[in-house]
Design a protein around this motif. Structure first.
Motif, PDB file in Angstrom:
ATOM      1  N   THR A  57      31.623  46.628  59.753  1.00 13.47           N
ATOM      2  CA  THR A  57      31.716  45.778  58.542  1.00 13.47           C
ATOM      3  C   THR A  57      33.077  45.090  58.365  1.00 13.47           C
ATOM      4  OG1 THR A  57      31.856  47.510  56.709  1.00 13.47           O
ATOM      5  CG2 THR A  57      29.437  46.765  57.677  1.00 13.47           C
ATOM      6  N   LYS A  58      34.182  45.818  58.911  1.00 11.35           N
ATOM      7  CA  LYS A  58      35.601  45.546  58.548  1.00 11.35           C
ATOM      8  C   LYS A  58      36.213  45.160  59.517  1.00 11.35           C
ATOM      9  CE  LYS A  58      36.795  47.777  54.697  1.00 11.35           C
ATOM     10  NZ  LYS A  58      37.357  48.788  53.959  1.00 11.35           N
ATOM     11  N   GLU A  93      31.855  41.789  57.217  1.00 11.28           N
ATOM     12  CA  GLU A  93      31.768  41.557  55.759  1.00 11.28           C
ATOM     13  C   GLU A  93      33.168  41.506  55.007  1.00 11.28           C
ATOM     14  OE1 GLU A  93      29.144  44.433  54.182  1.00 11.28           O
ATOM     15  OE2 GLU A  93      27.602  43.950  55.781  1.00 11.28           O
ATOM     16  N   THR A  94      34.091  42.301  55.649  1.00 15.70           N
ATOM     17  CA  THR A  94      35.357  42.077  54.790  1.00 15.70           C
ATOM     18  C   THR A  94      36.500  42.088  55.756  1.00 15.70           C
ATOM     19  OG1 THR A  94      34.514  43.960  52.964  1.00 15.70           O
ATOM     20  CG2 THR A  94      37.013  43.649  53.326  1.00 15.70           C
ATOM     21  N   GLU A  96      40.540  42.752  56.025  1.00 18.85           N
ATOM     22  CA  GLU A  96      41.930  43.221  55.491  1.00 18.85           C
ATOM     23  C   GLU A  96      43.047  42.552  56.249  1.00 18.85           C
ATOM     24  OE1 GLU A  96      41.727  47.406  55.839  1.00 18.85           O
ATOM     25  OE2 GLU A  96      40.272  47.721  54.275  1.00 18.85           O
ATOM     26  N   THR A 118      44.479  45.253  47.083  1.00 19.55           N
ATOM     27  CA  THR A 118      43.770  46.423  46.942  1.00 19.55           C
ATOM     28  C   THR A 118      44.698  47.829  46.745  1.00 19.55           C
ATOM     29  OG1 THR A 118      43.375  46.786  49.546  1.00 19.55           O
ATOM     30  CG2 THR A 118      41.454  45.436  48.139  1.00 19.55           C
ATOM     31  N   GLU A 147      42.411  42.420  50.700  1.00 15.21           N
ATOM     32  CA  GLU A 147      41.232  42.243  51.387  1.00 15.21           C
ATOM     33  C   GLU A 147      40.513  40.775  50.879  1.00 15.21           C
ATOM     34  OE1 GLU A 147      38.788  45.670  50.890  1.00 15.21           O
ATOM     35  OE2 GLU A 147      37.782  45.083  49.124  1.00 15.21           O
ATOM     36  N   TYR A 148      39.683  40.429  51.875  1.00 17.83           N
ATOM     37  CA  TYR A 148      38.942  39.059  51.324  1.00 17.83           C
ATOM     38  C   TYR A 148      37.518  39.506  51.727  1.00 17.83           C
ATOM     39  CZ  TYR A 148      37.218  34.291  51.963  1.00 17.83           C
ATOM     40  OH  TYR A 148      36.488  33.258  51.880  1.00 17.83           O
ATOM     41  N   LYS A 149      36.406  39.337  51.068  1.00 13.79           N
ATOM     42  CA  LYS A 149      35.122  39.475  50.939  1.00 13.79           C
ATOM     43  C   LYS A 149      34.384  38.464  51.357  1.00 13.79           C
ATOM     44  CE  LYS A 149      34.808  44.058  49.342  1.00 13.79           C
ATOM     45  NZ  LYS A 149      34.508  45.136  50.176  1.00 13.79           N
TER      46      LYS A 149
END
Length: 151
Positions: A57-58, A93-94, A96, A118, A147-149
């Motif tokens: 997810t990252k 989803e995220t 960094e 963060t 980070e960017y969501k």
């Protein structure tokens, strides 16, 4: 400006990557595990970034560099926006990104692109780099993580 994935058989623009990260050993290590994208203008290389998956997810933007002749023209912002779109396309989803405590322009750019701070990894650069990094007249010691969501 056109942005495309760097093909496996193409030469790695190591000189440009080293402008954003002075450790060739570290650069080659994460580039080998990531996906590199290059920006070209009139068939000239003007920028690069590397996406490094951290989990399902990252993903992390591990290096983003713009040729000196193209700085201040919006190329960095376009590279960040492309990285965010590519991360979303790949299902992350995220996103960094990290930069030095002395990297004022980069910190401003990332926040303008929607990233939020963060954490701070105190002493990151003094632990991982043999030579001191001086930027804006300040010793770069700490890694500022943002980070960017996407979702």
């Amino acid at each position: 400006m056109d942005i495309r994935q760097l093909e496996k058989d193409e030469d790695l623009p190591i000189e440009l990557l080293l402008e954003a990260d002075p450790s060739e050993k570290l650069v080659r290590k994460y580039v080998s595990k990531g996906i590199s994208f290059i920006a070209e203008k009139d068939f000239r290389l003007i920028g690069i970034y590397v996406l490094l998956p951290i989990s399902n997810t990252k993903v992390e933007i591990k290096n983003i560099a713009v040729a000196a002749s193209e700085r201040g023209k919006g190329c960095g912002k376009k590279l960040v926006q492309h990285a965010l779109a590519e991360a979303q396309r790949l299902g992350f989803e995220t996103v960094e990104i990290g930069t030095g405590n002395s990297s004022f322009d980069q910190l401003a750019l990332y926040q303008k692109c929607g990233f939020r701070m963060t954490s701070i990894d105190r002493g990151f650069f003094t632990r991982h780099y043999l030579e001191p990094i001086i930027e804006n007249g300040i010793l770069c010691q700490d890694m500022v993580r943002l980070e960017y969501k996407i979702r």
